[in-house]
Scaffold this motif. Structure first.
Motif, PDB file in Angstrom:
ATOM      1  N   MET A   6      33.722  48.964  48.064  1.00  0.00           N
ATOM      2  CA  MET A   6      33.668  47.510  47.900  1.00  0.00           C
ATOM      3  C   MET A   6      33.104  47.171  46.527  1.00  0.00           C
ATOM      4  SD  MET A   6      32.171  46.645  51.677  1.00  0.00           S
ATOM      5  CE  MET A   6      31.091  48.085  51.687  1.00  0.00           C
ATOM      6  N   VAL A   7      33.830  46.360  45.798  1.00  0.00           N
ATOM      7  CA  VAL A   7      33.382  45.892  44.489  1.00  0.00           C
ATOM      8  C   VAL A   7      32.562  44.635  44.713  1.00  0.00           C
ATOM      9  CG1 VAL A   7      34.105  45.008  42.241  1.00  0.00           C
ATOM     10  CG2 VAL A   7      35.416  46.846  43.348  1.00  0.00           C
ATOM     11  N   LYS A   8      31.305  44.685  44.288  1.00  0.00           N
ATOM     12  CA  LYS A   8      30.423  43.529  44.451  1.00  0.00           C
ATOM     13  C   LYS A   8      30.819  42.425  43.477  1.00  0.00           C
ATOM     14  CE  LYS A   8      27.643  45.310  47.520  1.00  0.00           C
ATOM     15  NZ  LYS A   8      26.466  44.697  48.082  1.00  0.00           N
ATOM     16  N   ALA A   9      30.750  41.194  43.947  1.00  0.00           N
ATOM     17  CA  ALA A   9      31.098  40.037  43.129  1.00  0.00           C
ATOM     18  C   ALA A   9      30.036  39.783  42.064  1.00  0.00           C
ATOM     19  CB  ALA A   9      31.255  38.807  44.012  1.00  0.00           C
ATOM     20  N   THR A  10      30.453  39.082  41.033  1.00  0.00           N
ATOM     21  CA  THR A  10      29.555  38.629  39.968  1.00  0.00           C
ATOM     22  C   THR A  10      29.850  37.148  39.721  1.00  0.00           C
ATOM     23  OG1 THR A  10      31.105  39.091  38.178  1.00  0.00           O
ATOM     24  CG2 THR A  10      29.631  40.899  38.845  1.00  0.00           C
ATOM     25  N   SER A  11      29.094  36.536  38.849  1.00  0.00           N
ATOM     26  CA  SER A  11      29.375  35.134  38.523  1.00  0.00           C
ATOM     27  C   SER A  11      30.763  35.001  37.904  1.00  0.00           C
ATOM     28  CB  SER A  11      28.292  34.569  37.595  1.00  0.00           C
ATOM     29  OG  SER A  11      28.195  35.340  36.424  1.00  0.00           O
ATOM     30  N   ASP A  12      31.209  36.013  37.156  1.00  0.00           N
ATOM     31  CA  ASP A  12      32.562  35.961  36.578  1.00  0.00           C
ATOM     32  C   ASP A  12      33.639  36.039  37.646  1.00  0.00           C
ATOM     33  OD1 ASP A  12      31.741  35.651  33.971  1.00  0.00           O
ATOM     34  OD2 ASP A  12      32.095  37.735  33.393  1.00  0.00           O
ATOM     35  N   LEU A  46      39.806  40.116  45.871  1.00  0.00           N
ATOM     36  CA  LEU A  46      39.623  38.936  46.710  1.00  0.00           C
ATOM     37  C   LEU A  46      39.453  37.698  45.841  1.00  0.00           C
ATOM     38  CD1 LEU A  46      37.112  40.418  49.306  1.00  0.00           C
ATOM     39  CD2 LEU A  46      39.601  40.246  49.487  1.00  0.00           C
ATOM     40  N   GLN A  47      40.016  36.605  46.270  1.00  0.00           N
ATOM     41  CA  GLN A  47      39.841  35.351  45.555  1.00  0.00           C
ATOM     42  C   GLN A  47      38.381  34.920  45.654  1.00  0.00           C
ATOM     43  OE1 GLN A  47      42.682  32.310  46.451  1.00  0.00           O
ATOM     44  NE2 GLN A  47      44.409  33.729  46.384  1.00  0.00           N
ATOM     45  N   PRO A  48      37.935  34.061  44.745  1.00  0.00           N
ATOM     46  CA  PRO A  48      36.541  33.600  44.793  1.00  0.00           C
ATOM     47  C   PRO A  48      36.198  32.958  46.140  1.00  0.00           C
ATOM     48  CG  PRO A  48      37.565  32.972  42.716  1.00  0.00           C
ATOM     49  CD  PRO A  48      38.662  33.514  43.592  1.00  0.00           C
ATOM     50  N   SER A  49      34.911  32.951  46.462  1.00  0.00           N
ATOM     51  CA  SER A  49      34.474  32.439  47.757  1.00  0.00           C
ATOM     52  C   SER A  49      34.805  30.959  47.947  1.00  0.00           C
ATOM     53  CB  SER A  49      32.978  32.687  47.960  1.00  0.00           C
ATOM     54  OG  SER A  49      32.207  31.901  47.078  1.00  0.00           O
ATOM     55  N   ARG A  50      35.067  30.228  46.883  1.00  0.00           N
ATOM     56  CA  ARG A  50      35.434  28.814  47.040  1.00  0.00           C
ATOM     57  C   ARG A  50      36.737  28.660  47.830  1.00  0.00           C
ATOM     58  NH1 ARG A  50      36.454  29.661  41.463  1.00  0.00           N
ATOM     59  NH2 ARG A  50      38.672  29.591  40.988  1.00  0.00           N
ATOM     60  N   ALA A  51      37.544  29.728  47.884  1.00  0.00           N
ATOM     61  CA  ALA A  51      38.798  29.689  48.627  1.00  0.00           C
ATOM     62  C   ALA A  51      38.613  30.166  50.073  1.00  0.00           C
ATOM     63  CB  ALA A  51      39.847  30.555  47.929  1.00  0.00           C
ATOM     64  N   ALA A  70      26.617  30.563  47.435  1.00  0.00           N
ATOM     65  CA  ALA A  70      25.717  30.628  46.279  1.00  0.00           C
ATOM     66  C   ALA A  70      25.411  32.034  45.795  1.00  0.00           C
ATOM     67  CB  ALA A  70      24.413  29.898  46.598  1.00  0.00           C
ATOM     68  N   GLU A  71      25.141  32.958  46.658  1.00  0.00           N
ATOM     69  CA  GLU A  71      24.659  34.284  46.265  1.00  0.00           C
ATOM     70  C   GLU A  71      25.817  35.239  45.984  1.00  0.00           C
ATOM     71  OE1 GLU A  71      21.530  35.349  45.637  1.00  0.00           O
ATOM     72  OE2 GLU A  71      20.906  33.273  45.915  1.00  0.00           O
ATOM     73  N   SER A  72      26.284  35.298  44.741  1.00  0.00           N
ATOM     74  CA  SER A  72      27.413  36.170  44.414  1.00  0.00           C
ATOM     75  C   SER A  72      27.083  37.635  44.651  1.00  0.00           C
ATOM     76  CB  SER A  72      27.893  35.950  42.978  1.00  0.00           C
ATOM     77  OG  SER A  72      26.902  36.290  42.057  1.00  0.00           O
ATOM     78  N   LYS A  73      25.796  38.020  44.538  1.00  0.00           N
ATOM     79  CA  LYS A  73      25.438  39.423  44.742  1.00  0.00           C
ATOM     80  C   LYS A  73      25.666  39.874  46.179  1.00  0.00           C
ATOM     81  CE  LYS A  73      20.587  38.504  45.624  1.00  0.00           C
ATOM     82  NZ  LYS A  73      19.235  38.638  45.204  1.00  0.00           N
ATOM     83  N   GLU A  74      25.821  38.946  47.112  1.00  0.00           N
ATOM     84  CA  GLU A  74      26.082  39.283  48.507  1.00  0.00           C
ATOM     85  C   GLU A  74      27.566  39.250  48.838  1.00  0.00           C
ATOM     86  OE1 GLU A  74      23.743  36.688  50.918  1.00  0.00           O
ATOM     87  OE2 GLU A  74      21.859  37.330  50.015  1.00  0.00           O
TER      88      GLU A  74
END
Length: 137
Positions: A6-12, A46-51, A70-74
């Motif tokens: 699993m690739v962890k999300a970042t702000s980018d 995966l698309q950003p969590s806003r979707a 809010a927490e992209s690290k999760e």
């Protein structure tokens, strides 16, 4: 043995920033190697969590919350699903995973083994899962 990288999300990734050409080329080469070795089962970004949305279960009720979160690290930005003969083989493949945000950027992948049906307690519900996985003819 199946493992999910699993690739962890970042702000980018949460902003929808796409990887540059060199990172895409490295990812394609890595996944081609997995496929040629016969261990690749699936992979996707995966698309950003806003979707997306979350469903919280509490007190017998379900509550739906739309993203973004809010927490992209999760969050997870993508995954690769592999099947190997051993944990050690999976670890070797995971070590070869390209730096997910680029060679010089901070990033993280997490690797988890999936449960196999044989590892779960026997019962009628488990047999129903086995039927779902049986080849359809």
């Amino acid at each position: 043995m199946r493992f999910m990288i699993m690739v962890k999300a970042t702000s980018d990734t949460e902003a929808g920033v796409m990887p540059d050409d060199s990172l895409m080329a490295a990812m394609v080469a890595y996944h081609e190697a997995l496929a040629q070795a016969g261990v690749l089962l699936d992979a996707a970004g995966l698309q950003p969590s806003r979707a997306g949305w979350r469903i919280r279960y509490a007190g017998g009720r379900r509550t739906v919350t739309d993203g973004p979160f809010a927490e992209s690290k999760e969050l997870i930005a993508g995954y690769t699903l592999i099947q190997t003969r051993s944990r050690e083989e999976a670890m070797e493949w995971a070590r070869r995973f390209p730096a997910p945000m680029g060679a010089l950027a901070d990033g993280e992948v997490e690797v988890r083994q999936l449960y196999e049906l044989d590892e779960l307690p026997p019962g009628a519900a488990l047999e129903r899962f086995r039927e779902l996985q049986a080849p359809q003819g």
